[in-house]
Design a protein around this motif. Structure first.
Motif, PDB file in Angstrom:
ATOM      1  N   LEU A   5      31.822  57.943  26.434  1.00  0.00           N
ATOM      2  CA  LEU A   5      32.279  56.704  27.056  1.00  0.00           C
ATOM      3  C   LEU A   5      33.451  56.085  26.309  1.00  0.00           C
ATOM      4  N   ASN A   6      33.511  56.270  24.995  1.00  0.00           N
ATOM      5  CA  ASN A   6      34.573  55.669  24.187  1.00  0.00           C
ATOM      6  C   ASN A   6      35.954  56.215  24.530  1.00  0.00           C
ATOM      7  N   ASP A   7      36.008  57.385  25.162  1.00  0.00           N
ATOM      8  CA  ASP A   7      37.295  57.965  25.530  1.00  0.00           C
ATOM      9  C   ASP A   7      37.820  57.426  26.853  1.00  0.00           C
ATOM     10  N   ASP A   8      37.009  56.655  27.577  1.00  0.00           N
ATOM     11  CA  ASP A   8      37.389  56.133  28.883  1.00  0.00           C
ATOM     12  C   ASP A   8      38.112  54.801  28.715  1.00  0.00           C
ATOM     13  N   ASP A   9      39.402  54.776  28.985  1.00  0.00           N
ATOM     14  CA  ASP A   9      40.195  53.558  28.810  1.00  0.00           C
ATOM     15  C   ASP A   9      39.759  52.424  29.727  1.00  0.00           C
ATOM     16  N   SER A  10      39.067  52.725  30.806  1.00  0.00           N
ATOM     17  CA  SER A  10      38.684  51.677  31.749  1.00  0.00           C
ATOM     18  C   SER A  10      37.582  50.774  31.205  1.00  0.00           C
ATOM     19  N   VAL A  11      36.903  51.151  30.124  1.00  0.00           N
ATOM     20  CA  VAL A  11      35.848  50.311  29.565  1.00  0.00           C
ATOM     21  C   VAL A  11      36.386  49.336  28.521  1.00  0.00           C
ATOM     22  N   TRP A  12      37.653  49.450  28.171  1.00  0.00           N
ATOM     23  CA  TRP A  12      38.243  48.599  27.159  1.00  0.00           C
ATOM     24  C   TRP A  12      39.083  47.510  27.806  1.00  0.00           C
ATOM     25  N   GLU A  13      39.049  46.353  27.228  1.00  0.00           N
ATOM     26  CA  GLU A  13      39.898  45.254  27.690  1.00  0.00           C
ATOM     27  C   GLU A  13      40.370  44.489  26.472  1.00  0.00           C
ATOM     28  N   GLU A  14      41.636  44.191  26.425  1.00  0.00           N
ATOM     29  CA  GLU A  14      42.185  43.447  25.306  1.00  0.00           C
ATOM     30  C   GLU A  14      41.861  41.960  25.484  1.00  0.00           C
ATOM     31  N   LEU A  15      41.281  41.371  24.449  1.00  0.00           N
ATOM     32  CA  LEU A  15      40.942  39.956  24.458  1.00  0.00           C
ATOM     33  C   LEU A  15      41.530  39.285  23.231  1.00  0.00           C
TER      34      LEU A  15
END
Length: 118
Positions: A5-15
């Protein structure tokens, strides 16, 4: 190949730090909300809850920029000191006055709402 899951950019959001600490929306409730809920669930003594809430408000204010950080307060103290010559030199007099001010703050002899809140 994406291995987890950590390789999926869609789970990350810059805050921003403010959004992480104070929350952004219903999806990002912020760390302060999580801590408040935890304290409520623990049924702590009222005195402890009041003390924790005071710290949480301080953290919220610092994260949002509403309250000064220690570093910003020190910079402003030095740069607005009557003896400061805008030459990046913190003289013994400025340093002494700064330490006296910090001591008075620590002893609650003076208030500094821009640094510590109300």
């Amino acid at each position: 190949m994406k291995s987890n899951l950590n390789d999926d950019d869609s789970v990350w959001e810059e805050l921003t730090l403010n959004e992480i600490v104070n929350g952004k929306d219903s999806k990002h409730i912020g760390l302060i909300s999580v801590i408040r809920q935890y304290v409520n669930d623990m049924n702590v003594d009222n005195n402890i809850a009041v003390a924790v809430e005071r710290y949480l408000r301080l953290i919220q204010g610092r994260a949002s920029g509403e309250l000064m950080t220690d570093a910003r307060w020190i910079r402003e103290f030095v740069t607005t000191h009557v003896s400061y010559k805008h030459d990046s030199v913190v003289t013994d007099e400025i340093n002494y006055d700064l330490l006296v001010m910090i001591d008075k703050l620590q002893r609650n002899e003076i208030s500094c709402p821009e640094l510590l809140g109300e």
